[in-house]
Design an enzyme around this catalytic site. Sequence first.
Site, PDB file in Angstrom:
ATOM      1  N   ASN A   1       0.872  -1.178   0.000  1.00  0.00           N
ATOM      2  CA  ASN A   1       0.000   0.000   0.000  1.00  0.00           C
ATOM      3  C   ASN A   1       0.908   1.227   0.000  1.00  0.00           C
ATOM      4  O   ASN A   1       1.509   1.551   1.023  1.00  0.00           O
ATOM      5  CB  ASN A   1      -0.885  -0.023   1.262  1.00  0.00           C
ATOM      6  CG  ASN A   1      -1.691   1.259   1.418  1.00  0.00           C
ATOM      7  OD1 ASN A   1      -1.851   2.019   0.470  1.00  0.00           O
ATOM      8  ND2 ASN A   1      -2.194   1.486   2.627  1.00  0.00           N
TER       9      ASN A   1
ATOM     10  N   SER B   1       3.679  -2.094  10.219  1.00  0.00           N
ATOM     11  CA  SER B   1       5.121  -1.952  10.399  1.00  0.00           C
ATOM     12  C   SER B   1       5.909  -3.219  10.048  1.00  0.00           C
ATOM     13  O   SER B   1       6.868  -3.572  10.743  1.00  0.00           O
ATOM     14  CB  SER B   1       5.441  -1.474  11.824  1.00  0.00           C
ATOM     15  OG  SER B   1       4.844  -0.197  12.042  1.00  0.00           O
TER      16      SER B   1
ATOM     17  N   GLU C   1      -6.880   4.055   7.787  1.00  0.00           N
ATOM     18  CA  GLU C   1      -6.855   5.503   7.479  1.00  0.00           C
ATOM     19  C   GLU C   1      -8.181   5.934   6.855  1.00  0.00           C
ATOM     20  O   GLU C   1      -8.648   7.044   7.090  1.00  0.00           O
ATOM     21  CB  GLU C   1      -5.649   5.828   6.575  1.00  0.00           C
ATOM     22  CG  GLU C   1      -4.351   5.807   7.369  1.00  0.00           C
ATOM     23  CD  GLU C   1      -3.131   5.384   6.571  1.00  0.00           C
ATOM     24  OE1 GLU C   1      -3.120   5.503   5.343  1.00  0.00           O
ATOM     25  OE2 GLU C   1      -2.162   4.907   7.214  1.00  0.00           O
TER      26      GLU C   1
ATOM     27  N   GLU D   1      -4.917  -5.688  10.441  1.00  0.00           N
ATOM     28  CA  GLU D   1      -4.009  -4.553  10.623  1.00  0.00           C
ATOM     29  C   GLU D   1      -4.363  -3.816  11.917  1.00  0.00           C
ATOM     30  O   GLU D   1      -5.241  -2.948  11.924  1.00  0.00           O
ATOM     31  CB  GLU D   1      -4.148  -3.581   9.451  1.00  0.00           C
ATOM     32  CG  GLU D   1      -3.755  -4.163   8.116  1.00  0.00           C
ATOM     33  CD  GLU D   1      -3.191  -3.099   7.178  1.00  0.00           C
ATOM     34  OE1 GLU D   1      -2.105  -3.314   6.655  1.00  0.00           O
ATOM     35  OE2 GLU D   1      -3.835  -2.051   6.998  1.00  0.00           O
TER      36      GLU D   1
ATOM     37  N   GLY E   1       2.186   2.241  10.556  1.00  0.00           N
ATOM     38  CA  GLY E   1       3.012   3.429  10.371  1.00  0.00           C
ATOM     39  C   GLY E   1       3.643   3.938  11.664  1.00  0.00           C
ATOM     40  O   GLY E   1       4.143   5.059  11.722  1.00  0.00           O
TER      41      GLY E   1
HETATM   42  C1  PEP Z   1      -0.659  -0.012   5.756  1.00  0.00           C
HETATM   43  O1  PEP Z   1      -0.722   1.129   5.355  1.00  0.00           O
HETATM   44  O2  PEP Z   1      -1.539  -0.829   5.449  1.00  0.00           O
HETATM   45  C2  PEP Z   1       0.462  -0.406   6.621  1.00  0.00           C
HETATM   46  C3  PEP Z   1       0.464  -1.591   7.140  1.00  0.00           C
HETATM   47  O3  PEP Z   1       1.442   0.548   6.819  1.00  0.00           O
HETATM   48  P1  PEP Z   1       2.889   0.322   7.513  1.00  0.00           P
HETATM   49  O4  PEP Z   1       3.474  -0.937   6.935  1.00  0.00           O
HETATM   50  O5  PEP Z   1       3.677   1.528   7.153  1.00  0.00           O
HETATM   51  O6  PEP Z   1       2.650   0.185   8.983  1.00  0.00           O
END
Ligand code: PEP
Length: 249
Positions: free
Chosen positions: A10, A212, A98, A168, A174
């Site tokens: 993503n 992350s 988000e 998630e 993030g």
């Molecule tokens: C995401 O945006 O779905 C995500 C998992 O971001 P990150 O890997 O940066 O935590």
Amino acid sequence: MDRKKYCAANWKMNKTPHDSVEYILEFQKKALDNHKVQIVICPPAVSLTAMISEIHRNTIELGGQNMHFENNGAFTGEISADMLVSSGAKWVILGHSERRHVFGESDEMINQKIKQALQSNLKPIFCVGEKIEDRESGNTGQVLAAQLTLGLKDISENDFQNIVIAYEPVWAIGTGLTATTTQVDDAHSVIRELLSKQGYESESTSILYGGSVKSDNAGELNSINGVDGFLIGGAALNVEEYYKIYQSF
Ligand code: PEP
């Protein structure tokens, strides 16, 4: 059970069409021949057409990051499932935290989007996950149950087979904080159980982890039985880092 594995990216609101093409050309110099792993890159929608014409590996597919639940009409600034498909997308991320928490998307809205995506032959990567306060108050299971029940309302088993779930945890996205292997293992089992209770064939459902993921934790996370790959944000913006994560499969 041999479930399909995914190394999904993503990119969020990063990279111009020009940068996106440079990335995909660089990435395709790598050995991307593990046919058990589907690579799905979700760039900003304006990059899709430029990227699709440069993709010559069948292990790579593209996806959108969002779409509207109607297919056309007076929705200024929005993009439809059919538009994503005709720009080269096979996938779309729906229910991302988000979109839920910054843009206020409800479970009902996400459900409408999932139905519209399926109708347009776009496969949803349906994201679910709890906030830190839900986890700390012991409500992770309830939150996941509500998101799965409402998000998948009136979706048949047949249609469900085209959906991939991404767990998630909001607090891990993030932030640099990754869920522990036990937390991920538990959450993925809870999700599989909830899906079975909803009448879906959950043993064959791919459930990805996102939050992350980096090259130095990908190997450990990938060794968890119930993890069928990743949805990767920040770390996927860099070709070398994304490729290292791919190599952890
Ligand atoms: C995401 O945006 O779905 C995500 C998992 O971001 P990150 O890997 O940066 O935590």
